[in-house]
Design a protein around this motif. Structure first.
Motif, mmCIF file in Angstrom:
data_model
loop_
_atom_site.group_PDB
_atom_site.id
_atom_site.type_symbol
_atom_site.label_atom_id
_atom_site.label_comp_id
_atom_site.label_asym_id
_atom_site.label_seq_id
_atom_site.Cartn_x
_atom_site.Cartn_y
_atom_site.Cartn_z
ATOM 1 N N VAL A 535 36.823 -47.306 -9.132
ATOM 2 C CA VAL A 535 37.501 -48.443 -9.810
ATOM 3 C C VAL A 535 38.682 -47.658 -10.292
ATOM 4 N N ARG A 536 38.147 -46.601 -11.212
ATOM 5 C CA ARG A 536 38.951 -45.579 -12.237
ATOM 6 C C ARG A 536 39.517 -44.734 -11.299
ATOM 7 N N ALA A 537 39.908 -44.425 -9.780
ATOM 8 C CA ALA A 537 39.955 -44.018 -8.767
ATOM 9 C C ALA A 537 41.392 -44.146 -8.313
ATOM 10 N N LEU A 538 41.143 -45.591 -7.993
ATOM 11 C CA LEU A 538 41.839 -46.308 -7.308
ATOM 12 C C LEU A 538 43.166 -47.059 -8.481
ATOM 13 N N GLY A 539 42.680 -47.597 -10.202
ATOM 14 C CA GLY A 539 43.733 -47.792 -10.629
ATOM 15 C C GLY A 539 44.598 -45.856 -10.980
ATOM 16 N N ALA A 540 44.162 -44.860 -11.029
ATOM 17 C CA ALA A 540 45.173 -43.437 -10.913
ATOM 18 C C ALA A 540 45.735 -44.110 -10.126
ATOM 19 N N ALA A 541 45.426 -43.946 -8.555
ATOM 20 C CA ALA A 541 46.546 -44.256 -7.575
ATOM 21 C C ALA A 541 47.328 -44.887 -7.648
ATOM 22 N N PHE A 542 47.264 -45.996 -8.076
ATOM 23 C CA PHE A 542 48.210 -47.046 -8.267
ATOM 24 C C PHE A 542 49.347 -46.883 -9.051
ATOM 25 N N THR A 543 48.492 -46.050 -10.072
ATOM 26 C CA THR A 543 49.530 -46.199 -11.945
ATOM 27 C C THR A 543 50.529 -44.978 -10.920
ATOM 28 N N SER A 544 49.678 -43.947 -10.860
ATOM 29 C CA SER A 544 50.831 -42.736 -10.199
ATOM 30 C C SER A 544 51.933 -43.518 -8.980
ATOM 31 N N ARG A 545 51.386 -43.505 -8.398
ATOM 32 C CA ARG A 545 52.449 -44.013 -7.958
ATOM 33 C C ARG A 545 53.645 -45.530 -8.133
ATOM 34 N N GLY A 546 54.166 -45.860 -9.208
ATOM 35 C CA GLY A 546 54.456 -46.255 -10.090
ATOM 36 C C GLY A 546 55.060 -45.050 -11.495
ATOM 37 N N CYS A 547 54.381 -43.968 -11.051
ATOM 38 C CA CYS A 547 55.069 -42.785 -12.610
ATOM 39 C C CYS A 547 55.383 -41.891 -11.561
ATOM 40 N N PRO A 548 56.918 -41.697 -10.802
ATOM 41 C CA PRO A 548 56.471 -40.719 -9.484
ATOM 42 C C PRO A 548 57.001 -39.214 -10.799
ATOM 43 N N GLN A 549 57.347 -39.514 -12.258
ATOM 44 C CA GLN A 549 57.385 -38.519 -13.260
ATOM 45 C C GLN A 549 56.300 -37.865 -13.343
ATOM 46 N N ALA A 550 55.241 -38.221 -12.713
ATOM 47 C CA ALA A 550 53.839 -37.634 -13.532
ATOM 48 C C ALA A 550 53.015 -37.036 -12.338
ATOM 49 N N ASP A 551 52.325 -35.440 -12.915
ATOM 50 C CA ASP A 551 51.566 -35.336 -11.637
ATOM 51 C C ASP A 551 49.917 -36.088 -12.071
ATOM 52 N N VAL A 552 49.022 -36.699 -11.344
ATOM 53 C CA VAL A 552 47.936 -37.215 -11.602
ATOM 54 C C VAL A 552 47.052 -36.725 -11.014
ATOM 55 N N PHE A 553 45.710 -35.607 -11.882
ATOM 56 C CA PHE A 553 44.511 -35.440 -11.281
ATOM 57 C C PHE A 553 43.482 -35.946 -11.137
ATOM 58 N N LEU A 554 42.822 -36.517 -10.688
ATOM 59 C CA LEU A 554 40.780 -36.845 -10.616
ATOM 60 C C LEU A 554 40.429 -35.240 -10.145
ATOM 61 N N ASP A 555 38.993 -35.408 -11.295
ATOM 62 C CA ASP A 555 38.244 -34.428 -11.952
ATOM 63 C C ASP A 555 37.495 -34.457 -10.564
ATOM 64 N N THR A 556 37.350 -34.711 -10.109
ATOM 65 C CA THR A 556 36.227 -34.917 -9.041
ATOM 66 C C THR A 556 36.310 -35.733 -7.143
ATOM 67 N N LEU A 557 35.875 -34.092 -6.378
ATOM 68 C CA LEU A 557 36.229 -35.014 -4.696
ATOM 69 C C LEU A 557 34.856 -35.663 -4.328
ATOM 70 N N SER A 558 33.623 -34.631 -4.603
ATOM 71 C CA SER A 558 32.218 -35.013 -4.160
ATOM 72 C C SER A 558 31.405 -34.971 -5.116
ATOM 73 N N ASP A 559 30.557 -35.721 -5.068
ATOM 74 C CA ASP A 559 30.005 -36.541 -5.940
ATOM 75 C C ASP A 559 28.908 -35.156 -6.856
ATOM 76 N N VAL A 560 28.197 -34.999 -8.079
ATOM 77 C CA VAL A 560 28.549 -33.836 -8.562
ATOM 78 C C VAL A 560 26.454 -34.410 -8.886
#
Length: 689
Positions: A535-560
């Motif tokens: 949910v957090r990742a999808l919310g970040a993706a959706f929000t970043s699409r509407g904020c083109p002035q921001a570069d948004v990075f998640l801290d995780t690709l694979s399970d830690v």
């Protein structure tokens, strides 16, 4: 993006058996190869390529086996159901192993070449489509010393020269190399001197791409600007390469051989100015079940070099590490071979993520830098970060490779140097890329909340209210840099963190670089709820699409699952997509087909998080279930007669759904995240008031 010219598919290593009751392999999964090819044919027909190329090992019996003709007949019966033409490349099971002392099966010879031609047709040839030239060769011949090798070599050199004005794509079975062009010869590459001869032709004629099979795994390489794609099988995974993954294999995986998430086909969409590859996972089809075809998004990835809005990822694990594959008493017994785990790259491509964050160490290391260059050619760009001031040598390195970079992220320590503003401006001019500043938090002392002593390394401004951000702006007068780096902690709503940072930075004429944590703020506290992090990742993706002035990075690709800050990622430790990663892939794919949207507004209730964003003439809703129930009611305010639903996309599966209009007690259910496009905007007024 310009209009697509055509689409083709590439498959590899179907290893068809002479009968459906396999008696020639100790693995139970091998009995399923025929059924898996039949399933692959159905997937290909659904994907509708204009043609398919099979890069070899059509059948499992080798040429000296008496069952060879029976396996050929089974293969032809299966592929006879394809709706589009099929082009074949000879593999070592089809025409004989390459000539080398260490190969375990019969080597190629003139009778085997004749046998192949009788059953499959020409073993080297070419064909054209639009401005593209497609070339097939028999790599078992290379270094064989046979007369057919010399004939093929003359033909290939003449053909490439005659078609020098076309985009040329080469299809082979054996990869030229697995990890590096100077690696020693082994079972999975082309030996010298033939390798150098072939690679010299690739470089001289600047081929558009090379496609290979044989390894039953995904490897991505580059030579002289030409991408080389080594493809997984449709049938089974080569178990020796399971050593690439720092995790055990469940019993049903047969020690890695039956990891069905790694089976699939490559679809390539051809545009006038680029090739857009997509790996479509075929998984497995239970007996009697209908085929499930992974949704394809031909817009992924978009044009190289564009600074499009979207989500990026921190590549915390080393993504270019060379692994020593043990000698196994199977195929390579006398020497080690090296290979990279390129499945993280495949996962990033699938999810439509091309903005990547890495330390300056990766750019400094020649091998990692070569990987960055290869990925940049297919649309990826890197934000490189550094603690402290770069040396003259590092500045020169950044300047030389600025074409790979989105930004230089500089992490600075307090108190600020008196002349910082002027130094930043001079640095930015020298490196030639945008400069983003982050605040370093002390590695020891009081935590942000002042409640406990911590021994952690942390950075990034805490948000618009962080006094350090205002201090930096006053100290430098906002001059000499392009962006501010913000940290969205795990207990902060991701949408508020991104939009607040973006708005604050925009007021000062800057970009916001926003780091969204999926990890806890405590190194001992696990965040293993995959749905919550999804949910957090999808919310970040959706929000970043509407904020083109921001570069948004998640801290995780694979399970830690070890060390500090254990947490759930988007793929597992075998780098197979999880449900959350698939949902992100489908969200990015759907958004790539839609016009620009405004920054979303969000509504929360105990069961759902809903983001609503305006587009040109419609409203877009991202509906994210928060609970753990398998089926949940859609929000009541969506069940109205005046809402005209243009589209309802199940993000977990990628399937389009019909809007529920029957019995509200049975039809209004949701078993995962979805994207809904409405032809009216009334919902925002009602739900978000």
């Amino acid at each position: 993006m310009s209009e697509r010219l055509f689409r083709f598919a590439v498959i590899a290593d179907s290893h068809v058996n002479p009968s459906d009751e396999d008696l020639i392999s100790p693995y139970e999964s091998h009995r399923l190869t025929n059924a898996r090819l039949a399933h692959t044919v159905e997937v290909l027909n659904a994907l509708a390529p204009d043609f398919t190329v099979h890069v070899g090992d059509m059948i499992h019996p080798v040429p000296e086996a008496v069952s060879y003709p029976d396996a050929v007949a089974r293969f032809k019966a299966a592929v006879g159901r394809l709706k589009a033409p099929l082009h074949l490349v000879p593999g070592n099971h089809d025409v004989g192993d390459k000539r080398a002392d260490y190969v375990p099966a019969g080597e190629i010879c003139e009778p085997y070449v004749d046998l192949y031609q009788r059953h499959f047709g020409e073993h080297h040839y070419a064909f054209d489509r639009d401005d593209c030239h497609f070339v097939v060769i028999n790599t078992s011949l290379i270094n064989s010393g046979l007369a057919a090798e010399a004939r093929q070599a003359r033909w290939l050199e003449q053909d490439l020269q005659a078609n020098a004005s076309r985009r040329t794509l080469l299809f082979v079975h054996y990869p030229p190399f697995i990890a590096s062009a100077d690696e020693h010869g082994h079972y999975d590459n082309i030996d010298e001197p033939g390798r150098s001869w072939l690679l010299s032709l690739v470089a001289r004629h600047r081929l558009a791409a090379v496609f290979t099979g044989h390894v039953h795994n995904f490897f991505f390489n580059e030579h002289a600007g030409t991408p080389i794609f080594s493809l997984p099988s449709t049938a089974f995974v080569r178990g020796d390469y399971s050593e690439l993954f720092a995790v055990g294999q469940p019993s049903e995986h047969e020690n890695g051989r039956n990891d069905v998430s790694k089976l699939g086909v490559l679809v390539v969409d051809v545009y006038p100015d680029r090739l857009v590859p997509q790996f479509i996972r075929t998984q497995d089809r239970p007996e009697g079940a209908a085929p499930q075809v992974q949704r394809d998004w031909p817009q992924l990835p978009p044009a190289a070099g564009a600074r499009e809005p979207g989500l990026g990822l921190d590549l915390r694990y080393h993504w270019g590490e060379l692994h020593q594959i043990p000698y196994s008493s199977m195929l390579d017994e006398f020497r080690r071979k090296q290979a990279r785990n390129d499945y993280p790259i495949l996962a990033l491509w699938e999810m439509g993520i091309r903005a990547l964050r890495v330390p300056l160490d990766d750019l400094s290391d020649p091998a990692s830098r070569a990987r960055m260059r290869a990925l940049a050619a297919l649309g990826s760009r890197f934000t490189v970060f550094l603690f402290g001031w770069p040396t003259d040598g590092q500045i020169e390195l950044l300047r030389q490779h600025q074409g790979l970079l989105r930004a230089l992220e500089l992490i600075v320590k307090w108190p600020l140097a008196p002349d910082l503003g002027g130094r930043l401006g001079a640095l930015r001019a020298r490196v030639g890329v945008p400069l983003h500043l982050s605040r370093f938090w002390s590695a020891s002392g009081q935590s942000r909340d002042g409640k406990q002593i911590k021994l952690l390394v942390d950075h990034g401004f805490a948000g618009p209210a962080d006094p350090a951000a205002k201090e930096l702006l006053e100290h430098t007068r906002g001059q000499g840099f392009d962006g501010l780096v913000f940290r969205v902690a795990a207990d902060t709503d991701v949408d508020e963190g991104i939009t607040g940072a973006a708005a604050f930075a925009a007021r000062h004429g800057l970009r916001a670089q926003v780091h969204v944590r999926l990890a806890s703020d405590s190194p001992a506290q696990a965040r293993t709820d995959a749905q919550a992090n999804g949910v957090r990742a999808l919310g970040a993706a959706f929000t970043s699409r509407g904020c083109p002035q921001a570069d948004v990075f998640l801290d995780t690709l694979s399970d830690v699952d070890r060390g500090y800050f254990p947490r759930a990622g988007l793929v597992d430790r075998r780098f197979n997509p999880k449900r959350e990663g698939q949902a992100l892939r489908n969200l990015h794919g759907a958004l790539s087909e839609l016009p620009a949207m405004d920054a979303p507004r969000w509504v929360r209730d105990p069961q759902f998080l809903v983001g609503a964003a305006r587009m040109d003439r419609s409203q877009l809703l991202l509906v994210l279930p928060l609970g753990g129930a398998a089926l949940m009611q859609l929000p009541d305010w969506l069940d109205t007669q005046d809402l005209r639903v243009r589209r309802w996309l199940d993000l977990a599966s990628g399937e389009e759904r019909a809007w529920p209009a029957s019995d509200p007690d049975t039809a209004k259910v949701l078993d995962g995240p979805c994207l809904i496009e409405l032809a009216t905007c009334r919902v925002e007024e009602r739900a978000l008031a």
